[in-house]
Design a protein around this motif. Sequence first.
Motif, PDB file in Angstrom:
ATOM      1  N   ALA A  78       0.879  -1.179   0.000  1.00 50.14           N
ATOM      2  CA  ALA A  78       0.000   0.000   0.000  1.00 50.14           C
ATOM      3  C   ALA A  78       0.912   1.223   0.000  1.00 50.14           C
ATOM      4  O   ALA A  78       1.297   1.741   1.054  1.00 50.14           O
ATOM      5  CB  ALA A  78      -0.891  -0.019   1.226  1.00 50.14           C
ATOM      6  N   ASP A  79       1.257   1.657  -1.196  1.00 48.39           N
ATOM      7  CA  ASP A  79       2.283   2.678  -1.384  1.00 48.39           C
ATOM      8  C   ASP A  79       1.751   4.081  -1.034  1.00 48.39           C
ATOM      9  O   ASP A  79       0.589   4.397  -1.276  1.00 48.39           O
ATOM     10  CB  ASP A  79       2.687   2.621  -2.876  1.00 48.39           C
ATOM     11  CG  ASP A  79       4.008   3.282  -3.158  1.00 48.39           C
ATOM     12  OD1 ASP A  79       4.852   3.335  -2.242  1.00 48.39           O
ATOM     13  OD2 ASP A  79       4.216   3.731  -4.308  1.00 48.39           O
ATOM     14  N   HIS A  80       2.622   4.912  -0.489  1.00 46.63           N
ATOM     15  CA  HIS A  80       2.293   6.316  -0.182  1.00 46.63           C
ATOM     16  C   HIS A  80       0.939   6.494   0.516  1.00 46.63           C
ATOM     17  O   HIS A  80       0.115   7.312   0.083  1.00 46.63           O
ATOM     18  CB  HIS A  80       2.335   7.169  -1.458  1.00 46.63           C
ATOM     19  CG  HIS A  80       3.732   7.395  -1.960  1.00 46.63           C
ATOM     20  ND1 HIS A  80       4.645   8.223  -1.346  1.00 46.63           N
ATOM     21  CD2 HIS A  80       4.395   6.859  -3.018  1.00 46.63           C
ATOM     22  CE1 HIS A  80       5.795   8.202  -1.998  1.00 46.63           C
ATOM     23  NE2 HIS A  80       5.681   7.365  -3.015  1.00 46.63           N
ATOM     24  N   GLU A 140       5.499  14.884  -8.222  1.00 41.18           N
ATOM     25  CA  GLU A 140       4.544  13.767  -8.287  1.00 41.18           C
ATOM     26  C   GLU A 140       4.889  12.768  -9.384  1.00 41.18           C
ATOM     27  O   GLU A 140       5.318  13.169 -10.466  1.00 41.18           O
ATOM     28  CB  GLU A 140       3.144  14.299  -8.627  1.00 41.18           C
ATOM     29  CG  GLU A 140       2.440  14.981  -7.499  1.00 41.18           C
ATOM     30  CD  GLU A 140       1.165  15.635  -7.998  1.00 41.18           C
ATOM     31  OE1 GLU A 140       0.427  15.005  -8.781  1.00 41.18           O
ATOM     32  OE2 GLU A 140       0.927  16.796  -7.609  1.00 41.18           O
ATOM     33  N   SER A 141       4.588  11.491  -9.120  1.00 41.00           N
ATOM     34  CA  SER A 141       4.771  10.466 -10.142  1.00 41.00           C
ATOM     35  C   SER A 141       3.864  10.765 -11.316  1.00 41.00           C
ATOM     36  O   SER A 141       2.812  11.375 -11.152  1.00 41.00           O
ATOM     37  CB  SER A 141       4.379   9.096  -9.594  1.00 41.00           C
ATOM     38  OG  SER A 141       5.489   8.477  -9.017  1.00 41.00           O
ATOM     39  N   SER A 142       4.256  10.307 -12.496  1.00 40.40           N
ATOM     40  CA  SER A 142       3.429  10.451 -13.679  1.00 40.40           C
ATOM     41  C   SER A 142       3.584  11.792 -14.357  1.00 40.40           C
ATOM     42  O   SER A 142       3.149  11.977 -15.475  1.00 40.40           O
ATOM     43  CB  SER A 142       1.951  10.278 -13.324  1.00 40.40           C
ATOM     44  OG  SER A 142       1.367   9.444 -14.261  1.00 40.40           O
ATOM     45  N   GLY A 213      12.344   6.188  -8.915  1.00 44.53           N
ATOM     46  CA  GLY A 213      13.370   5.493  -9.708  1.00 44.53           C
ATOM     47  C   GLY A 213      13.379   5.888 -11.178  1.00 44.53           C
ATOM     48  O   GLY A 213      14.388   5.707 -11.867  1.00 44.53           O
ATOM     49  N   SER A 214      12.274   6.439 -11.679  1.00 39.11           N
ATOM     50  CA  SER A 214      12.238   6.851 -13.092  1.00 39.11           C
ATOM     51  C   SER A 214      13.156   8.046 -13.311  1.00 39.11           C
ATOM     52  O   SER A 214      13.192   8.966 -12.492  1.00 39.11           O
ATOM     53  CB  SER A 214      10.808   7.247 -13.499  1.00 39.11           C
ATOM     54  OG  SER A 214       9.940   6.168 -13.336  1.00 39.11           O
ATOM     55  N   GLY A 215      13.868   7.998 -14.428  1.00 37.80           N
ATOM     56  CA  GLY A 215      14.701   9.148 -14.789  1.00 37.80           C
ATOM     57  C   GLY A 215      16.030   9.230 -14.062  1.00 37.80           C
ATOM     58  O   GLY A 215      16.773  10.185 -14.245  1.00 37.80           O
ATOM     59  N   SER A 235       7.545   3.981 -11.277  1.00 40.06           N
ATOM     60  CA  SER A 235       6.161   4.141 -11.719  1.00 40.06           C
ATOM     61  C   SER A 235       6.075   4.851 -13.072  1.00 40.06           C
ATOM     62  O   SER A 235       5.604   4.289 -14.064  1.00 40.06           O
ATOM     63  CB  SER A 235       5.356   4.915 -10.660  1.00 40.06           C
ATOM     64  OG  SER A 235       4.063   5.140 -11.139  1.00 40.06           O
ATOM     65  N   THR A 236       6.550   6.089 -13.126  1.00 42.00           N
ATOM     66  CA  THR A 236       6.352   6.909 -14.327  1.00 42.00           C
ATOM     67  C   THR A 236       6.826   6.217 -15.611  1.00 42.00           C
ATOM     68  O   THR A 236       6.116   6.216 -16.616  1.00 42.00           O
ATOM     69  CB  THR A 236       7.066   8.274 -14.161  1.00 42.00           C
ATOM     70  OG1 THR A 236       6.620   8.848 -12.936  1.00 42.00           O
ATOM     71  CG2 THR A 236       6.750   9.214 -15.303  1.00 42.00           C
ATOM     72  N   GLU A 237       8.018   5.652 -15.579  1.00 37.09           N
ATOM     73  CA  GLU A 237       8.563   5.028 -16.809  1.00 37.09           C
ATOM     74  C   GLU A 237       7.658   3.894 -17.289  1.00 37.09           C
ATOM     75  O   GLU A 237       7.446   3.728 -18.491  1.00 37.09           O
ATOM     76  CB  GLU A 237       9.991   4.503 -16.566  1.00 37.09           C
ATOM     77  CG  GLU A 237      11.022   5.624 -16.518  1.00 37.09           C
ATOM     78  CD  GLU A 237      12.435   5.129 -16.245  1.00 37.09           C
ATOM     79  OE1 GLU A 237      12.643   3.917 -16.039  1.00 37.09           O
ATOM     80  OE2 GLU A 237      13.345   5.980 -16.219  1.00 37.09           O
TER      81      GLU A 237
END
Length: 285
Positions: A78-80, A140-142, A213-215, A235-237
């Motif tokens: 259950a993330d964040h 924020e992610s995304s 972790g993205s980017g 997440s984003t990637e």
Amino acid sequence: MFKLKDYLLKAKQNNWAVPHFNVANLEMIKAIVESSEELKAPVMIGMSESEREFIGLDQAESIIKDYKKAGAVVFLNADHSKSFESCKRAIDKGFDSIHFDGSHVSLKENFEITKKVVKYAKKKNIDISIEGELGCMPTESSKIYNKKIEVKKEYFTKPKEARAFIETTGIDRLASVVGSIHGIAANNPHLDIDLIKRINIEVGNVSLVLHGGSGVLPLDIKNAIKAGISNIHISTELRIIYKESLIKSLSKDNIAPYAIMEPVIKDMKEFIKEKIKFFGANNKL
Ligand code: G3H
Ligand code: ZN
């Protein structure tokens, strides 16, 4: 069968990282489970509050439970989770792991709520893994930010505070702010490898988690794992791959949903498997 805690400890002791991917639908779950099976890798499947609201808490837990019954080594996080109540709902539902994100409350409240979450969770399930967070990630992610972003040093996790946080709360994992951001910026923000080393000295067997972790440049990821990071969130990637692949697939003639989604799952799997191998999590079951 090993528990999440065992894999996290093995990862920490042997310099690899348990991958954590965020999901919002069955296709993403399927891509992760199949990748984990094919590469014999333990993987965490994360759902933020919006993701679990979209999938449904009951549905999320049942889907993962069914995959586990069939032999999958995946763990539901259950993330964040932003409040005790939100953590409690996921604990009561049987999630394997909870992340209480107290980056938006005062330090005092963060200590108190995290401690309360650990106490409540461990009473219900001694094997549950609880993550607390110290420091603050500003984005924020995304989101794809078309500008350079650097996390201000004052938001970074402080090593001595990390020790006190762990001793007070009893967490199993610590989300540490060490330079990465949620989402993707125009630059590749650098990780403070020396800070990771200094935090790692203070935290003993507690796993150090890298969010955002993205980017992050591959060399930074490699060095971060060497310095003590043993759990990495992406997440984003993955969302970008999902969207781009779906657009491509929709432009073809298929109308059967499984035919439309098949190449999308394939593309996601390729990405996920690459990350699993890069984090050194393959052949660890
Ligand atoms: O909890 C989720 C992650 O920290 C994902 O961050 O979207 O930058 O990969 P990301
Ligand atoms: Zn995160």
